[in-house]
Design a protein around this motif. Structure first.
Motif, PDB file in Angstrom:
ATOM      1  N   VAL A  83       2.010  43.687  61.857  1.00  0.00           N
ATOM      2  CA  VAL A  83       0.850  43.058  62.488  1.00  0.00           C
ATOM      3  C   VAL A  83       1.300  42.026  63.514  1.00  0.00           C
ATOM      4  O   VAL A  83       0.880  42.031  64.668  1.00  0.00           O
ATOM      5  CB  VAL A  83      -0.062  42.409  61.420  1.00  0.00           C
ATOM      6  N   GLN A  84       2.158  41.095  63.088  1.00  0.00           N
ATOM      7  CA  GLN A  84       2.783  40.165  64.024  1.00  0.00           C
ATOM      8  C   GLN A  84       4.144  39.781  63.473  1.00  0.00           C
ATOM      9  O   GLN A  84       4.252  39.285  62.353  1.00  0.00           O
ATOM     10  CB  GLN A  84       1.933  38.921  64.262  1.00  0.00           C
ATOM     11  N   PHE A 234      -2.611  31.571  60.707  1.00  0.00           N
ATOM     12  CA  PHE A 234      -1.536  31.898  61.636  1.00  0.00           C
ATOM     13  C   PHE A 234      -1.259  30.727  62.584  1.00  0.00           C
ATOM     14  O   PHE A 234      -0.109  30.438  62.906  1.00  0.00           O
ATOM     15  CB  PHE A 234      -1.896  33.139  62.460  1.00  0.00           C
ATOM     16  N   TYR A 235      -2.326  30.081  63.049  1.00  0.00           N
ATOM     17  CA  TYR A 235      -2.173  29.000  64.014  1.00  0.00           C
ATOM     18  C   TYR A 235      -2.789  27.688  63.528  1.00  0.00           C
ATOM     19  O   TYR A 235      -2.316  26.613  63.875  1.00  0.00           O
ATOM     20  CB  TYR A 235      -2.786  29.399  65.358  1.00  0.00           C
ATOM     21  N   LYS A 238      -7.934  25.520  59.678  1.00  0.00           N
ATOM     22  CA  LYS A 238      -9.305  25.000  59.604  1.00  0.00           C
ATOM     23  C   LYS A 238     -10.372  26.081  59.724  1.00  0.00           C
ATOM     24  O   LYS A 238     -11.506  25.887  59.303  1.00  0.00           O
ATOM     25  CB  LYS A 238      -9.508  23.960  60.715  1.00  0.00           C
ATOM     26  N   TYR A 239     -10.009  27.226  60.339  1.00  0.00           N
ATOM     27  CA  TYR A 239     -11.007  28.262  60.614  1.00  0.00           C
ATOM     28  C   TYR A 239     -10.454  29.638  60.242  1.00  0.00           C
ATOM     29  O   TYR A 239      -9.242  29.852  60.223  1.00  0.00           O
ATOM     30  CB  TYR A 239     -11.391  28.266  62.100  1.00  0.00           C
ATOM     31  N   PRO A 240     -11.349  30.599  59.979  1.00  0.00           N
ATOM     32  CA  PRO A 240     -10.907  31.994  59.747  1.00  0.00           C
ATOM     33  C   PRO A 240     -10.617  32.678  61.081  1.00  0.00           C
ATOM     34  O   PRO A 240     -11.507  33.210  61.740  1.00  0.00           O
ATOM     35  CB  PRO A 240     -12.105  32.619  59.037  1.00  0.00           C
ATOM     36  N   GLU A 568       6.882  32.981  54.959  1.00  0.00           N
ATOM     37  CA  GLU A 568       7.858  33.077  56.047  1.00  0.00           C
ATOM     38  C   GLU A 568       7.501  32.118  57.173  1.00  0.00           C
ATOM     39  O   GLU A 568       8.355  31.762  57.983  1.00  0.00           O
ATOM     40  CB  GLU A 568       7.953  34.511  56.562  1.00  0.00           C
ATOM     41  N   PHE A 569       6.235  31.716  57.247  1.00  0.00           N
ATOM     42  CA  PHE A 569       5.766  30.644  58.106  1.00  0.00           C
ATOM     43  C   PHE A 569       4.995  29.657  57.238  1.00  0.00           C
ATOM     44  O   PHE A 569       4.299  30.052  56.309  1.00  0.00           O
ATOM     45  CB  PHE A 569       4.846  31.173  59.219  1.00  0.00           C
ATOM     46  N   LYS A 570       5.141  28.391  57.541  1.00  0.00           N
ATOM     47  CA  LYS A 570       4.483  27.367  56.744  1.00  0.00           C
ATOM     48  C   LYS A 570       2.977  27.579  56.727  1.00  0.00           C
ATOM     49  O   LYS A 570       2.324  27.678  57.768  1.00  0.00           O
ATOM     50  CB  LYS A 570       4.803  25.975  57.302  1.00  0.00           C
ATOM     51  N   GLY A 571       2.428  27.706  55.526  1.00  0.00           N
ATOM     52  CA  GLY A 571       0.992  27.872  55.363  1.00  0.00           C
ATOM     53  C   GLY A 571       0.504  29.301  55.423  1.00  0.00           C
ATOM     54  O   GLY A 571      -0.680  29.559  55.185  1.00  0.00           O
ATOM     55  N   VAL A 572       1.391  30.266  55.747  1.00  0.00           N
ATOM     56  CA  VAL A 572       0.990  31.674  55.868  1.00  0.00           C
ATOM     57  C   VAL A 572       1.620  32.457  54.720  1.00  0.00           C
ATOM     58  O   VAL A 572       2.839  32.641  54.679  1.00  0.00           O
ATOM     59  CB  VAL A 572       1.430  32.268  57.220  1.00  0.00           C
ATOM     60  N   LYS A 573       0.827  32.922  53.794  1.00  0.00           N
ATOM     61  CA  LYS A 573       1.343  33.655  52.642  1.00  0.00           C
ATOM     62  C   LYS A 573       1.921  34.999  53.060  1.00  0.00           C
ATOM     63  O   LYS A 573       1.310  35.745  53.825  1.00  0.00           O
ATOM     64  CB  LYS A 573       0.232  33.876  51.611  1.00  0.00           C
TER      65      LYS A 573
END
Length: 587
Positions: A83-84, A234-235, A238-240, A568-573
């Motif tokens: 996906v990314q 991802f970024y 605060k929002y979906p 693998e990125f902070k906050g992204v499961k």
């Protein structure tokens, strides 16, 4: 003598010393470690002559494991199944690496978050070549950390179809049609992967189409890929978030050759559309739209003489961005490169490569590489290289503007001195290699938070030291392999940087490819990861398949069998345990 001069002097001294010592010890016998030619970086250079570490992944190894079986190569995933993906080689950031297709540079001027948006189905790949270390001396901008090259299989008649189902309502469909023609065989490939996601706002739908023909004299390729996906965290958390990308790539090249020369003009066009929605429940609240285009012409000429082989050429690039958030921008590049491979004897293979790039709105940059490969005997090669590489800021880093995130139009290019030494050993069924490397990076670009503003800035230095060991044993029925990379980085502002410092200090991979009774095959992998200042992770992945009547294959696969909870990125499961089944028919 300043610090940069000392680094250059050290690299030149090492190179000169190895040339002198090994030339005295050289003999006139002919040796060949492996009958493999590398399309990149040396334009069909024999593997034993290349002075940098090179990893070539092909065949069933590529099909089952992909390029990440090489521990120095990492695809940091925000979303699963491509996906990314952010490319990292030897701990470099996603902006600092080169991607080439058939030896032709691909780029993403908006942001390298989209660099791996490549409409390339794994089924059409002949091999993947990974070149850790600097690559600017032959490919120019972006060669700071390394390069990965994707080679297509020759097109051929035949048909293949597969369908699959897995966890979280995962569905995939693949089709390949191969037709004969007076021109050459033509292949059409189409696929779709979609799932509901393991948590809300992590759903995805990926659609890919390939149309190409390839033989020994020419390659014509068109690829299209469209991705729609939930981008939770991802970024921002605060929002979906939601995002959609569309990528087209057209590539054409044709080779001409004589007894002592080889020329292969090539053209590449890439367009990437990116639509970002901050709140998928309220799309009109905040939306960004971007369109980036890349036009690239490359004219490489290889010429052989008795004293030396030469590779010289020029590359012309034209990159544009049309963005609702970044504005409209244009970047033009002209690069000239020359590589010389002196012929000392059949055991010593020095190389000198230089490239000069002039880039609009940037200073002209000169990059270089000095290398030496020495065949100690028929089974063991020693190698070393030293080079200067760089990468220029993306348009996002230069021009992004929001209330809390700011680009910086005064950013300067990143620069790196890459130094490495290693060996390659191959005898009978055993292959083993090791490399120690050091990268001294200057003017590293990252997003630094100051008060309530996050802005792109040049960090002073980033020093990376590490080593990699790889080995495999080719038994008749069982092929085990290992790969381990250790990294250590030191930088200023490391704790406040958004991307720098998120790397694997330890990455150990133990895998096996086994032929079992009753026409069954097993591919298993244990991956131990230790992130810098973060958790340890143990990942187990597997595929087991059985072939019926030579035409039908049933495959059971699983990812993250231990159901590790990690990021693998902070906050992204990252994805949890994921299991699926697939059935394939070909004829």
């Amino acid at each position: 003598m300043n610090k940069n001069s000392r680094i250059l002097f050290f690299g030149l001294t090492l190179f000169t010393s190895m040339v002198n010592i090994n030339a005295l010890a050289a003999m006139n016998n002919s040796y060949l470690l492996e009958e493999v030619k590398v399309t990149a970086p040396a334009k069909t250079q024999n593997l034993e002559k290349i002075s940098q570490e090179v990893k070539i992944i092909k065949g069933k190894t590529l099909s089952y494991f992909g390029p990440e079986l090489f521990s120095a190569f990492k695809l940091n995933e925000r979303g699963a199944f491509g996906v990314q993906q952010d490319l990292s080689i030897r701990g470099s950031s996603f902006e600092e690496n080169l991607v080439t297709i058939e030896g032709i540079r691909v780029s993403s001027p908006q942001t390298a978050h989209h660099l791996m948006n490549l409409p390339l189905e794994k089924d059409i790949l002949e091999s993947v070549e990974i070149l850790p270390g600097g690559a600017s001396a032959i490919y120019g901008p972006g060669g700071f950390g390394g390069e990965v090259n994707f080679n297509l299989k020759p097109s051929s008649p035949g048909y293949k179809f597969s369908i699959g189902y897995g966890s979280y309502n995962y569905k995939d469909f693949f089709g390949k049609l191969g037709f004969s023609s007076p021109f050459s065989p033509i292949n059409i490939i189409f696929s779709q992967q979609k799932a509901d996601g393991f948590i809300w706002d992590r759903d995805f739908d990926i659609r890919t189409f390939n149309l190409y023909t390839k033989d020994k004299r020419k390659t014509i390729f068109y690829g299209f890929q469209e991705k729609d996906f939930g981008a939770r965290n991802f970024y921002t958390g605060k929002y979906p978030e939601w995002e959609s990308t569309k990528t087209h790539i057209f590539l054409a090249k044709k080779n001409f050759y004589g007894n002592v020369w080889f020329v292969e003009p090539a053209f590449l066009y890439r367009v990437n559309y990116d639509t970002y929605v901050l709140d998928r429940n309220n799309p009109d609240f905040y939306k960004n739209k971007h369109k980036s285009q890349v036009f690239r012409l490359n004219f490489p000429l290889r010429y052989e003489t008795a004293p030396a082989d030469y590779l010289l050429g020029t590359e012309l690039s034209y990159e544009t961005l049309d963005s609702s958030r970044l504005g409209d921008h244009l970047r033009q590049e002209v690069g000239f490169y020359l590589w010389i491979y002196p012929k000392i004897n059949h055991k010593v293979f020095p190389s000198v490569g230089v490239r000069y790039d002039t880039i609009s709105k940037n200073k002209d940059i000169f990059s270089y590489n000095l290398g030496l490969a020495y065949l100690l005997n028929s089974t063991l090669k020693l190698r070393s290289s030293f080079g200067f590489s760089y990468r220029i800021p993306s348009f996002t880093e230069l021009y992004y503007d929001s209330p809390t995130v700011k680009g910086n139009s005064s950013l300067t290019p990143e620069k790196a001195y890459n130094l490495e030494a290693g060996f390659d050993y191959s005898k009978d069924i055993l292959t083993f290699s090791g490399t120690i490397f050091y990268r001294y990076g200057k003017d590293i670009i990252d997003w630094i938070k100051t008060d309530n503003i996050i802005q792109a800035q040049n960090i002073e230095t980033l020093k990376t030291l590490g080593f990699t060991i790889d080995g495999k044993i080719n038994f008749t029925k069982v092929k085990p392999f290992i790969s381990y990379t250790y990294l250590n980085q030191i930088a200023e502002n490391l704790s406040s940087a958004r991307y720098t410092g998120r790397y694997l200090t330890h990455n150990f991979i133990l895998g096996v490819l086994a032929h079992l009774p009753y026409n069954m095959e097993l591919a298993g992998e244990l991956n131990y990861r230790k992130y810098y200042r973060s958790e340890e992770v143990y990942l187990i992945n597997f595929k087991i398949q059985k072939t019926f009547y030579k035409h039908t294959t049933l495959c059971l696969w699983g990812k993250n069998l231990l159901d590790e909870d990690y990021e693998e990125f902070k906050g992204v499961k990252a994805i949890p345990q994921w299991i699926g089944i697939n059935i394939e028919v070909k004829f």
